[in-house]
Design an enzyme around this catalytic site. Sequence first.
Site, PDB file in Angstrom:
ATOM      1  N   HIS A 216      45.744 107.189  45.433  1.00 16.20           N
ATOM      2  CA  HIS A 216      47.048 106.534  45.346  1.00 16.20           C
ATOM      3  C   HIS A 216      47.480 105.989  46.701  1.00 16.20           C
ATOM      4  O   HIS A 216      48.018 104.888  46.806  1.00 16.20           O
ATOM      5  CB  HIS A 216      48.106 107.527  44.844  1.00 16.20           C
ATOM      6  CG  HIS A 216      48.223 107.581  43.360  1.00 16.20           C
ATOM      7  ND1 HIS A 216      48.253 106.451  42.569  1.00 16.20           N
ATOM      8  CD2 HIS A 216      48.308 108.634  42.507  1.00 16.20           C
ATOM      9  CE1 HIS A 216      48.362 106.814  41.305  1.00 16.20           C
ATOM     10  NE2 HIS A 216      48.393 108.124  41.238  1.00 16.20           N
TER      11      HIS A 216
ATOM     12  N   CYS B 245      37.131  93.470  39.228  1.00 11.48           N
ATOM     13  CA  CYS B 245      38.574  93.721  39.224  1.00 11.48           C
ATOM     14  C   CYS B 245      38.919  95.119  39.710  1.00 11.48           C
ATOM     15  O   CYS B 245      40.076  95.525  39.664  1.00 11.48           O
ATOM     16  CB  CYS B 245      39.172  93.486  37.850  1.00 11.48           C
ATOM     17  SG  CYS B 245      38.587  94.619  36.579  1.00 11.48           S
TER      18      CYS B 245
ATOM     19  N   ARG C  69      43.799  92.797  30.036  1.00 13.28           N
ATOM     20  CA  ARG C  69      43.078  93.956  29.511  1.00 13.28           C
ATOM     21  C   ARG C  69      43.937  94.614  28.440  1.00 13.28           C
ATOM     22  O   ARG C  69      45.084  94.978  28.703  1.00 13.28           O
ATOM     23  CB  ARG C  69      42.790  94.960  30.629  1.00 13.28           C
ATOM     24  CG  ARG C  69      42.012  96.199  30.155  1.00 13.28           C
ATOM     25  CD  ARG C  69      41.779  97.169  31.301  1.00 13.28           C
ATOM     26  NE  ARG C  69      43.002  97.828  31.760  1.00 13.28           N
ATOM     27  CZ  ARG C  69      43.099  98.566  32.860  1.00 13.28           C
ATOM     28  NH1 ARG C  69      42.036  98.725  33.640  1.00 13.28           N
ATOM     29  NH2 ARG C  69      44.235  99.118  33.213  1.00 13.28           N
TER      30      ARG C  69
ATOM     31  N   ASP D  16      35.944 102.980  37.874  1.00 12.07           N
ATOM     32  CA  ASP D  16      35.325 103.802  36.840  1.00 12.07           C
ATOM     33  C   ASP D  16      33.807 103.723  36.886  1.00 12.07           C
ATOM     34  O   ASP D  16      33.124 104.720  36.627  1.00 12.07           O
ATOM     35  CB  ASP D  16      35.828 103.387  35.454  1.00 12.07           C
ATOM     36  CG  ASP D  16      37.059 104.187  35.027  1.00 12.07           C
ATOM     37  OD1 ASP D  16      37.107 105.392  35.328  1.00 12.07           O
ATOM     38  OD2 ASP D  16      37.956 103.611  34.404  1.00 12.07           O
TER      39      ASP D  16
END
EC number: 2.7.3.9
Length: 558
Positions: free
Chosen positions: A187, A490, A325, A443
């Site tokens: 974060h 992305c 998305r 991911d």
Amino acid sequence: MSTTTTLRGVGIGLGVAQGPVARMAAPLPAPADAPSTLGPDAETARVQEAIGVVARELEARGAQAGGSARDVLEAQAMMAEDPTLEAEVATRITAGKTAEFAVYDAFASFRDQLTAVGGYLGERAADLDDVAQRVIARLRGVAAPGVPEPGHPYVLVATDLAPADTALLDLDQVLALVTSEGGPTSHTAILAREKGIVAVVGTAGALDLADGDTVIVDAAAGVITVSPSEDERAAAQRRADARSAAASAPLTPGALADGTAVPLLANLGSPDGAAEAVALGAEGVGLFRTEFLFLSSNTAPTVAQQRTSYEKLFRAFAGKKVVVRVLDAGADKPLPFLNDAHEENPALGLRGLRALRASEDILREQLTALAEANAAAAADGEAADLWVMAPMVATVEETEYFVALAREYDVKTAGVMVEVPSAALLADRVLAQADFASIGTNDLTQYTLAADRLLGSVASFQDPWHPAVLRLIQSVGAAGAALGKPVGICGEAAADPLLAVVLVGLGATSLSMAPTALADVRQSLLSHSLDDARRVAEAALAANDAATARAAARAAAS
């Protein structure tokens, strides 16, 4: 520290800054397990007041900060008032504990449970600690530990930053950020990119720095120079001035030195960031996250509610590419109307397209809203070039399913996110069915290295520079080139100026990132031709680990 030395971490962006250190305040000491002298009713009233004040404060900070910070802070506010936590606190107060200890002990117990679950919920454990500290500070009538205010510009040094602190940093005072924990997708790193803060995270030895130490924070090199010489300080200032000049130069489309076009797009979490993205030179949107419409509600938004938000976005980027998305949620981000069943390993569970197939009406409503919104904008001559993609696609069959469904709603450009290694390994077959692919490097790295991207204990594995990840990206790029299909990036990797060059060398045809990263990436691309990019990429691929790949690419690019 008083002698000149250097510390190393992971740099965020290309920035460089210098100034005196100011350390983050230490956490409040744990409350003593002493019996209450006020009684359960009084202690309960104190807790309810403190939690309410903290939750409203977090919501206010989120509204002021906007962007992804708002989503995080709103989630923290909901966490503070979680009924399960409320029950745990009440149990302890009934047993005769003080409000302070009941909050401390209940939140700690809940934090341990979240850590054990892992995934999205595991990452929330750190946020829970921050909420507990704020509630306890309110109960004690003292200021919550947070960002220091030394009265002059400074370099902030911390173990890590809570989202509530990062969201409202005074950028006129905070020259740079150095943390001892965190990785390139934490974060802190994401918000540093979003705000354009010079930052180095995961810095070994950062906590040995003392208040007042003079440091140079070089994000491009991932180096902290402690007690620098006058020559070093002057050189750093020249670099900072040159970077400022480059950032204020006229905006141009993304391209390599030889003129090869590489469109630079923005990652956005809501339509509110559209104007800033355009002002910073975004040529379109490479990732529009639609979760903001879903995550703060117990029911799915209506088609009309979705259409209003989508139409606002399309009008802001009229005539430009906008990649949307569809909802990326599921067991790792439980939604009562989608899937809130407990899973032992939610990162590998019913999420993304898997969850949407199980509740196809939600997917169909989203596609309806997208089609209607762009049609409404088109009626006024303000339509965007709409591309729609599905998250967490793992198979060719899933690709066929989503593309066929999108076609039912007149979506002309339907693609998939490549986040699972199986999709990358079968990229030629996936792209034979899809119109495009967009690689989600966060991911993809997580699943390739078997390292939860939200778990601090394995943060060192979560590095998109790893040659295994780069090889998978190369396979997708090669498939796209062979089939004439676009391959975008992305994930957060696209915001790394040097890695952006590598990604283009591996076959990426566009890059999407936080808008504040656009200037650095644009500058980096303009320094290399396509042949250069391929050569730098090969150097990185030849390495055996992420650190060596990064060093090899830097050497090849210089």
